[in-house]
Scaffold this motif. Structure first.
Motif, PDB file in Angstrom:
ATOM      1  N   CYS A 133       0.858  -1.198   0.000  1.00  0.00           N
ATOM      2  CA  CYS A 133       0.000   0.000   0.000  1.00  0.00           C
ATOM      3  C   CYS A 133       0.889   1.242   0.000  1.00  0.00           C
ATOM      4  O   CYS A 133       0.621   2.220  -0.679  1.00  0.00           O
ATOM      5  CB  CYS A 133      -0.865   0.091   1.264  1.00  0.00           C
ATOM      6  SG  CYS A 133      -1.858  -1.346   1.625  1.00  0.00           S
ATOM      7  N   LEU A 134       1.932   1.149   0.787  1.00  0.00           N
ATOM      8  CA  LEU A 134       2.879   2.241   0.951  1.00  0.00           C
ATOM      9  C   LEU A 134       3.466   2.631  -0.403  1.00  0.00           C
ATOM     10  O   LEU A 134       3.518   3.805  -0.747  1.00  0.00           O
ATOM     11  CB  LEU A 134       3.967   1.714   1.890  1.00  0.00           C
ATOM     12  CG  LEU A 134       5.026   2.634   2.427  1.00  0.00           C
ATOM     13  CD1 LEU A 134       5.227   2.298   3.893  1.00  0.00           C
ATOM     14  CD2 LEU A 134       6.316   2.393   1.691  1.00  0.00           C
ATOM     15  N   GLN A 135       3.855   1.644  -1.187  1.00  0.00           N
ATOM     16  CA  GLN A 135       4.450   1.885  -2.500  1.00  0.00           C
ATOM     17  C   GLN A 135       3.437   2.529  -3.444  1.00  0.00           C
ATOM     18  O   GLN A 135       3.760   3.463  -4.171  1.00  0.00           O
ATOM     19  CB  GLN A 135       4.936   0.551  -3.087  1.00  0.00           C
ATOM     20  CG  GLN A 135       5.949   0.710  -4.192  1.00  0.00           C
ATOM     21  CD  GLN A 135       7.256   1.330  -3.694  1.00  0.00           C
ATOM     22  OE1 GLN A 135       7.829   0.880  -2.721  1.00  0.00           O
ATOM     23  NE2 GLN A 135       7.701   2.386  -4.352  1.00  0.00           N
ATOM     24  N   LYS A 136       2.192   2.061  -3.407  1.00  0.00           N
ATOM     25  CA  LYS A 136       1.144   2.615  -4.275  1.00  0.00           C
ATOM     26  C   LYS A 136       0.905   4.087  -3.958  1.00  0.00           C
ATOM     27  O   LYS A 136       0.775   4.917  -4.852  1.00  0.00           O
ATOM     28  CB  LYS A 136      -0.166   1.843  -4.080  1.00  0.00           C
ATOM     29  CG  LYS A 136      -0.194   0.489  -4.731  1.00  0.00           C
ATOM     30  CD  LYS A 136      -1.596  -0.097  -4.572  1.00  0.00           C
ATOM     31  CE  LYS A 136      -1.582  -1.596  -4.667  1.00  0.00           C
ATOM     32  NZ  LYS A 136      -2.786  -2.198  -4.134  1.00  0.00           N
ATOM     33  N   ILE A 137       0.823   4.390  -2.661  1.00  0.00           N
ATOM     34  CA  ILE A 137       0.573   5.768  -2.232  1.00  0.00           C
ATOM     35  C   ILE A 137       1.749   6.650  -2.645  1.00  0.00           C
ATOM     36  O   ILE A 137       1.561   7.734  -3.188  1.00  0.00           O
ATOM     37  CB  ILE A 137       0.343   5.828  -0.702  1.00  0.00           C
ATOM     38  CG1 ILE A 137      -0.976   5.122  -0.350  1.00  0.00           C
ATOM     39  CG2 ILE A 137       0.328   7.276  -0.211  1.00  0.00           C
ATOM     40  CD1 ILE A 137      -1.176   4.874   1.128  1.00  0.00           C
ATOM     41  N   GLU A 138       2.966   6.159  -2.396  1.00  0.00           N
ATOM     42  CA  GLU A 138       4.165   6.909  -2.757  1.00  0.00           C
ATOM     43  C   GLU A 138       4.171   7.246  -4.250  1.00  0.00           C
ATOM     44  O   GLU A 138       4.413   8.381  -4.639  1.00  0.00           O
ATOM     45  CB  GLU A 138       5.389   6.057  -2.409  1.00  0.00           C
ATOM     46  CG  GLU A 138       6.546   6.851  -1.881  1.00  0.00           C
ATOM     47  CD  GLU A 138       7.617   5.947  -1.295  1.00  0.00           C
ATOM     48  OE1 GLU A 138       8.275   5.233  -2.072  1.00  0.00           O
ATOM     49  OE2 GLU A 138       7.781   5.960  -0.061  1.00  0.00           O
ATOM     50  N   ASN A 139       3.904   6.251  -5.087  1.00  0.00           N
ATOM     51  CA  ASN A 139       3.916   6.459  -6.539  1.00  0.00           C
ATOM     52  C   ASN A 139       2.844   7.448  -6.971  1.00  0.00           C
ATOM     53  O   ASN A 139       3.081   8.292  -7.838  1.00  0.00           O
ATOM     54  CB  ASN A 139       3.749   5.128  -7.273  1.00  0.00           C
ATOM     55  CG  ASN A 139       4.972   4.240  -7.113  1.00  0.00           C
ATOM     56  OD1 ASN A 139       6.053   4.704  -6.788  1.00  0.00           O
ATOM     57  ND2 ASN A 139       4.794   2.947  -7.320  1.00  0.00           N
ATOM     58  N   ALA A 140       1.654   7.348  -6.376  1.00  0.00           N
ATOM     59  CA  ALA A 140       0.551   8.244  -6.752  1.00  0.00           C
ATOM     60  C   ALA A 140       0.882   9.684  -6.384  1.00  0.00           C
ATOM     61  O   ALA A 140       0.672  10.602  -7.183  1.00  0.00           O
ATOM     62  CB  ALA A 140      -0.739   7.803  -6.068  1.00  0.00           C
ATOM     63  N   VAL A 141       1.417   9.889  -5.181  1.00  0.00           N
ATOM     64  CA  VAL A 141       1.719  11.252  -4.729  1.00  0.00           C
ATOM     65  C   VAL A 141       2.907  11.825  -5.506  1.00  0.00           C
ATOM     66  O   VAL A 141       2.894  12.989  -5.894  1.00  0.00           O
ATOM     67  CB  VAL A 141       1.963  11.287  -3.198  1.00  0.00           C
ATOM     68  CG1 VAL A 141       2.390  12.674  -2.746  1.00  0.00           C
ATOM     69  CG2 VAL A 141       0.694  10.865  -2.452  1.00  0.00           C
ATOM     70  N   LYS A 142       3.910  10.983  -5.792  1.00  0.00           N
ATOM     71  CA  LYS A 142       5.070  11.456  -6.559  1.00  0.00           C
ATOM     72  C   LYS A 142       4.677  11.907  -7.954  1.00  0.00           C
ATOM     73  O   LYS A 142       5.339  12.756  -8.537  1.00  0.00           O
ATOM     74  CB  LYS A 142       6.126  10.348  -6.671  1.00  0.00           C
ATOM     75  CG  LYS A 142       7.054  10.304  -5.493  1.00  0.00           C
ATOM     76  CD  LYS A 142       8.179   9.323  -5.714  1.00  0.00           C
ATOM     77  CE  LYS A 142       9.136   9.369  -4.537  1.00  0.00           C
ATOM     78  NZ  LYS A 142      10.125   8.312  -4.570  1.00  0.00           N
ATOM     79  N   GLY A 143       3.600  11.356  -8.492  1.00  0.00           N
ATOM     80  CA  GLY A 143       3.167  11.697  -9.833  1.00  0.00           C
ATOM     81  C   GLY A 143       2.435  13.019  -9.938  1.00  0.00           C
ATOM     82  O   GLY A 143       2.115  13.468 -11.027  1.00  0.00           O
ATOM     83  N   ILE A 144       2.175  13.661  -8.812  1.00  0.00           N
ATOM     84  CA  ILE A 144       1.428  14.927  -8.808  1.00  0.00           C
ATOM     85  C   ILE A 144       2.389  16.091  -9.051  1.00  0.00           C
ATOM     86  O   ILE A 144       3.438  16.170  -8.416  1.00  0.00           O
ATOM     87  CB  ILE A 144       0.693  15.119  -7.451  1.00  0.00           C
ATOM     88  CG1 ILE A 144      -0.283  13.978  -7.204  1.00  0.00           C
ATOM     89  CG2 ILE A 144      -0.032  16.464  -7.424  1.00  0.00           C
ATOM     90  CD1 ILE A 144      -0.862  13.972  -5.806  1.00  0.00           C
ATOM     91  N   ASN A 145       2.000  16.977  -9.948  1.00  0.00           N
ATOM     92  CA  ASN A 145       2.808  18.162 -10.219  1.00  0.00           C
ATOM     93  C   ASN A 145       2.816  19.074  -8.992  1.00  0.00           C
ATOM     94  O   ASN A 145       1.783  19.304  -8.388  1.00  0.00           O
ATOM     95  CB  ASN A 145       2.220  18.902 -11.427  1.00  0.00           C
ATOM     96  CG  ASN A 145       3.158  19.956 -11.955  1.00  0.00           C
ATOM     97  OD1 ASN A 145       4.371  19.864 -11.798  1.00  0.00           O
ATOM     98  ND2 ASN A 145       2.587  20.967 -12.579  1.00  0.00           N
ATOM     99  N   GLY A 146       3.999  19.574  -8.604  1.00  0.00           N
ATOM    100  CA  GLY A 146       4.082  20.496  -7.465  1.00  0.00           C
ATOM    101  C   GLY A 146       4.530  19.818  -6.186  1.00  0.00           C
ATOM    102  O   GLY A 146       4.674  20.476  -5.155  1.00  0.00           O
TER     103      GLY A 146
END
Length: 77
Positions: free
Chosen positions: A16-29
């Motif tokens: 879950c941790l990896q999924k959240i990390e990847n999703a947040v890293k993909g956000i501009n800003g």
């Protein structure tokens, strides 16, 4: 830069941790170097540029994965 601490419902699996990390890293800003997903505390800590992205966009990215956000705190970094 703003600093956010996002409290999630209890995380049940390390992937879950990896999924959240990847999703947040993909956000501009997002300041990718500041991103920390704390598994035991079920928290996400991240610095972000409030002119590029709003806290609710970050929350939505996490919630879209199926992890409910309990609350968020934002302060100037």
């Amino acid at each position: 830069m703003q600093k956010a601490v996002i409290q999630l419902e209890t995380l049940s699996c390390p992937s879950c941790l990896q999924k959240i990390e990847n999703a947040v890293k993909g956000i501009n800003g997002i300041d990718q170097n500041s991103l920390k997903v704390l598994f035991n505390a079920s928290k996400v800590k991240v610095n972000f540029d409030s002119e590029a992205v709003a806290i609710n966009n970050i929350e939505k990215a996490i919630e879209d994965l199926g992890y409910p956000v309990v609350k968020s705190k934002v302060k100037s970094a």
